[in-house]
Design an enzyme around this catalytic site. Structure first.
Site, mmCIF file in Angstrom:
data_model
loop_
_atom_site.group_PDB
_atom_site.id
_atom_site.type_symbol
_atom_site.label_atom_id
_atom_site.label_comp_id
_atom_site.label_asym_id
_atom_site.label_seq_id
_atom_site.Cartn_x
_atom_site.Cartn_y
_atom_site.Cartn_z
ATOM 1 N N CYS A 295 0.220 2.974 7.984
ATOM 2 C CA CYS A 295 0.647 1.815 6.951
ATOM 3 C C CYS A 295 0.543 0.477 6.933
ATOM 4 C CB CYS A 295 2.137 2.176 6.208
ATOM 5 S SG CYS A 295 1.771 3.142 4.509
ATOM 6 N N CYS B 261 6.930 -6.897 6.893
ATOM 7 C CA CYS B 261 8.254 -6.608 7.626
ATOM 8 C C CYS B 261 8.624 -7.656 8.669
ATOM 9 C CB CYS B 261 7.855 -5.375 8.169
ATOM 10 S SG CYS B 261 9.517 -4.633 9.045
ATOM 11 N N SER C 257 12.631 6.634 6.614
ATOM 12 C CA SER C 257 12.709 6.256 8.238
ATOM 13 C C SER C 257 12.891 4.762 8.300
ATOM 14 C CB SER C 257 11.099 6.328 8.162
ATOM 15 O OG SER C 257 10.817 5.987 9.647
ATOM 16 N N GLY D 228 7.515 -2.152 5.644
ATOM 17 C CA GLY D 228 8.705 -2.236 5.267
ATOM 18 C C GLY D 228 9.629 -1.519 6.199
ATOM 19 N N CYS E 196 2.726 -2.293 15.269
ATOM 20 C CA CYS E 196 2.417 -2.101 13.873
ATOM 21 C C CYS E 196 1.920 -3.030 12.897
ATOM 22 C CB CYS E 196 4.158 -1.762 13.200
ATOM 23 S SG CYS E 196 4.215 -1.538 11.367
ATOM 24 N N ASN F 169 -2.193 5.067 16.043
ATOM 25 C CA ASN F 169 -3.101 4.966 15.047
ATOM 26 C C ASN F 169 -3.804 3.588 15.703
ATOM 27 O OD1 ASN F 169 -4.501 6.286 13.093
ATOM 28 N ND2 ASN F 169 -2.534 6.424 12.056
ATOM 29 N N GLU G 80 0.716 -1.425 -0.247
ATOM 30 C CA GLU G 80 -0.039 -0.025 -0.038
ATOM 31 C C GLU G 80 0.969 1.198 0.145
ATOM 32 O OE1 GLU G 80 -2.060 -1.484 3.531
ATOM 33 O OE2 GLU G 80 -1.518 0.580 4.364
ATOM 34 N N CYS H 42 7.553 -4.735 15.265
ATOM 35 C CA CYS H 42 7.282 -3.956 16.088
ATOM 36 C C CYS H 42 5.876 -4.100 16.503
ATOM 37 C CB CYS H 42 7.247 -2.564 15.712
ATOM 38 S SG CYS H 42 9.034 -1.943 15.045
ATOM 39 N N CYS I 17 3.428 8.357 0.928
ATOM 40 C CA CYS I 17 4.195 7.554 1.794
ATOM 41 C C CYS I 17 4.156 6.098 1.339
ATOM 42 C CB CYS I 17 3.062 7.240 2.971
ATOM 43 S SG CYS I 17 3.704 6.202 4.352
ATOM 44 N N SER J 182 12.987 6.007 13.983
ATOM 45 C CA SER J 182 11.786 5.580 14.829
ATOM 46 C C SER J 182 12.220 5.310 16.172
ATOM 47 C CB SER J 182 10.982 4.518 13.912
ATOM 48 O OG SER J 182 10.358 5.016 12.736
ATOM 49 N N LEU J 183 12.122 6.405 16.873
ATOM 50 C CA LEU J 183 12.718 6.199 18.474
ATOM 51 C C LEU J 183 11.646 5.478 19.320
ATOM 52 C CD1 LEU J 183 15.624 6.656 19.286
ATOM 53 C CD2 LEU J 183 14.659 8.674 20.564
ATOM 54 N N HIS J 184 10.474 6.146 19.565
ATOM 55 C CA HIS J 184 9.637 5.413 20.206
ATOM 56 C C HIS J 184 9.785 5.098 21.695
ATOM 57 C CE1 HIS J 184 7.950 5.713 16.184
ATOM 58 N NE2 HIS J 184 8.173 4.398 15.801
HETATM 59 N N1 SAH Z 1 10.119 0.389 9.057
HETATM 60 C C1 SAH Z 1 10.580 1.806 9.240
HETATM 61 C C2 SAH Z 1 9.432 2.585 8.208
HETATM 62 C C3 SAH Z 1 8.152 2.128 8.226
HETATM 63 S S1 SAH Z 1 7.068 2.464 9.569
HETATM 64 C C4 SAH Z 1 10.298 2.562 10.584
HETATM 65 O O1 SAH Z 1 9.842 1.721 11.381
HETATM 66 O O2 SAH Z 1 10.681 3.475 10.636
HETATM 67 C C5 SAH Z 1 6.888 4.141 9.388
HETATM 68 C C6 SAH Z 1 6.464 5.059 10.688
HETATM 69 O O3 SAH Z 1 5.086 4.662 10.966
HETATM 70 C C7 SAH Z 1 7.293 4.332 11.814
HETATM 71 O O4 SAH Z 1 7.826 5.589 12.680
HETATM 72 C C8 SAH Z 1 6.348 3.660 12.595
HETATM 73 O O5 SAH Z 1 6.591 3.544 13.828
HETATM 74 C C9 SAH Z 1 5.075 4.327 12.355
HETATM 75 N N2 SAH Z 1 3.741 3.340 12.783
HETATM 76 C C10 SAH Z 1 3.774 2.054 12.612
HETATM 77 N N3 SAH Z 1 2.572 1.738 13.057
HETATM 78 C C11 SAH Z 1 1.938 2.661 13.678
HETATM 79 C C12 SAH Z 1 0.530 3.139 14.180
HETATM 80 N N4 SAH Z 1 -0.408 2.145 14.626
HETATM 81 N N5 SAH Z 1 0.398 4.249 14.684
HETATM 82 C C13 SAH Z 1 1.282 5.220 14.390
HETATM 83 N N6 SAH Z 1 2.312 5.374 13.558
HETATM 84 C C14 SAH Z 1 2.494 4.033 13.398
HETATM 85 FE FE1 SF4 Z 2 8.544 -2.780 10.435
HETATM 86 FE FE2 SF4 Z 2 8.599 -0.170 10.593
HETATM 87 FE FE3 SF4 Z 2 6.338 -1.537 11.145
HETATM 88 FE FE4 SF4 Z 2 8.524 -1.789 12.899
HETATM 89 S S1 SF4 Z 2 7.446 -0.117 12.584
HETATM 90 S S2 SF4 Z 2 7.279 -3.431 11.879
HETATM 91 S S3 SF4 Z 2 10.407 -1.643 11.438
HETATM 92 S S4 SF4 Z 2 7.516 -1.488 9.349
#
Ligand code: SAH
Ligand code: SF4
Length: 358
Positions: free
Chosen positions: A340, A120, A199, A167, A127, A297, A92, A124, A113, A222-224
């Site tokens: 995504c 992936c 990212s 991914g 995600c 989200n 997507e 995480c 995006c 993506s620190l989180h």
């Molecule tokens: N794998 C890479 C890029 C794709 S994810 C990464 O992790 O950076 C892109 C961004 O979307 C990341 O910062 C990820 O943490 C965020 N993301 C994933 N799931 C999400 C959700 N449910 N709500 C908000 N952001 C989310």
């Molecule tokens: Fe993969 Fe990024 Fe999602 Fe983590 S946040 S599972 S690295 S797409």
């Protein structure tokens, strides 16, 4: 054997291949003009090429773009595209209208995006992309084709790209850089490197590699989580590259006069405490990094939730009190599952149900 896509070649690769056939040197530029400026969808449409050249191209290369399976959203909101690739896999892409908080600056840009892998491997916990595991890397043409398809289907010109779709971009670094070569080139999609953001969930060795890349694209980490305890709880990758290792790679990157930014999803009760905010501000100061806060989200089937508006604002205030440059994304597209991976997940679940009715 499957033919390579014509859209996976850089100009000099195409020129080299055509020179071997004795074609004139301007031929490659004629072809990229048809592909990326006039946007035709077949070799037959390249009317100023000799018939023999068109036949040769058709024999050597494929032209198939992705098939549009679903489009959600409308012209003035976030639009989401679900594509089916030649091998049946679903990916997507999202088109986001002007959004000042998306990468930290006021802007009237339209951002796409883009996905870099099918699924992936990094899993995480918050995600949707990681939920079904990893299938494969996207090749350069499949990355470029997302942009072409989004522009063709929305009628809008994309001027900003974030590799924040499905991914982990840095796990597909070779193809990613190749695709960026096409996206960035004057003969290609002509999108400036400063309008391309990669990212990553924090692959430290690849961040060091990127530090020596000549192209000046932007990098988002993506620190989180601002401590190992919090980060490891939601990001398994932190057990492989912990914060110390990740931050050292970031120091190395920044020391080469490159800028990076932090993305930080706010998840209620997990990483949204005052303590995390104070620590995050210090990490950002160390790297002169801007911080982009993203309220979580909701993903169907996952237990996490986003903090209250008040909590989001107080987290932001703490960062700003430390002098950090931080923005809070006021969500666009929450209603149509803009994070995504979610549209694909829903579609795959629905397809599975269809195949095996209860
Ligand atoms: N794998 C890479 C890029 C794709 S994810 C990464 O992790 O950076 C892109 C961004 O979307 C990341 O910062 C990820 O943490 C965020 N993301 C994933 N799931 C999400 C959700 N449910 N709500 C908000 N952001 C989310
Ligand atoms: Fe993969 Fe990024 Fe999602 Fe983590 S946040 S599972 S690295 S797409």
């Amino acid at each position: 054997m499957l033919k390579p896509s014509i859209k996976s070649l850089l100009l000099d690769e195409l020129a080299h291949q055509l020179a071997l056939r004795g074609e004139p040197s301007y031929r490659a530029r004629q072809i990229t003009g048809w592909l990326y400026k006039k946007r035709v969808d077949s070799f037959a449409a390249m009317t100023d090429l000799p018939a023999s050249t068109r036949a040769y191209l058709a024999e050597q290369f494929s032209f198939v773009g992705p098939e549009v399976v679903r489009v959600l959203g409308s012209k003035d909101t976030t639009q989401k595209f679900l594509f089916r690739l030649a091998d049946g896999n679903l990916i997507e892409s999202v088109l986001i209208p002007a959004s000042p908080a998306l990468y930290g600056e006021a802007s009237d840009r339209r951002t796409a995006c883009i996905s870099t892998q099918v699924g992936c491997a990094y899993g995480c916990k918050f995600c949707a992309s990681g939920l079904d595991g990893f299938s494969r890397n996207l090749d350069p043409a499949e990355i470029v084709d997302q942009l072409l398809a989004v522009e063709a289907n929305s009628g809008q010109k994309i001027d900003n790209i974030v590799f924040m779709g499905m991914g982990e971009p840095l796990a597909n670094l070779t193809y990613l850089l190749h695709a960026i070569g096409i996206i960035n080139a004057p003969w290609g999609l002509e999108i400036g490197a400063r309008h391309i953001t990669i990212s990553t969930s924090g692959l430290a060795p690849q961040i060091r590699k990127l530090a020596t890349e000549p192209t000046q694209f932007r990098l988002a980490i993506s620190l989180h989580g601002a401590t190992d305890a919090v980060r490891s709880q939601i990001m398994p990758v932190n057990r492989k590259y912990n914060l110390a290792t990740l931050l050292e790679a970031c120091d190395y990157y920044v020391a080469r006069k490159k800028r990076l930014m932090f993305e930080y999803i706010l998840i209620a009760g997990i990483n949204d405490t005052d303590e995390q905010a104070h620590k995050l501000a210090k990490l950002a100061a160390r790297l002169s990094a801007k911080i982009n806060l993203i309220p979580y989200n909701t993903v169907e089937g996952l237990e996490w939730s986003r903090p209250s508006r008040n909590r989001q604002e107080s987290f932001l205030r703490i960062l700003r009190d430390h002098g950090a440059v931080a923005t809070l994304r006021r969500e666009k597209g929450h209603d149509i599952n803009a994070a995504c991976g979610q549209l694909r997940l829903q579609t795959r679940r629905a397809e599975r149900k269809e195949r095996s009715p209860a």
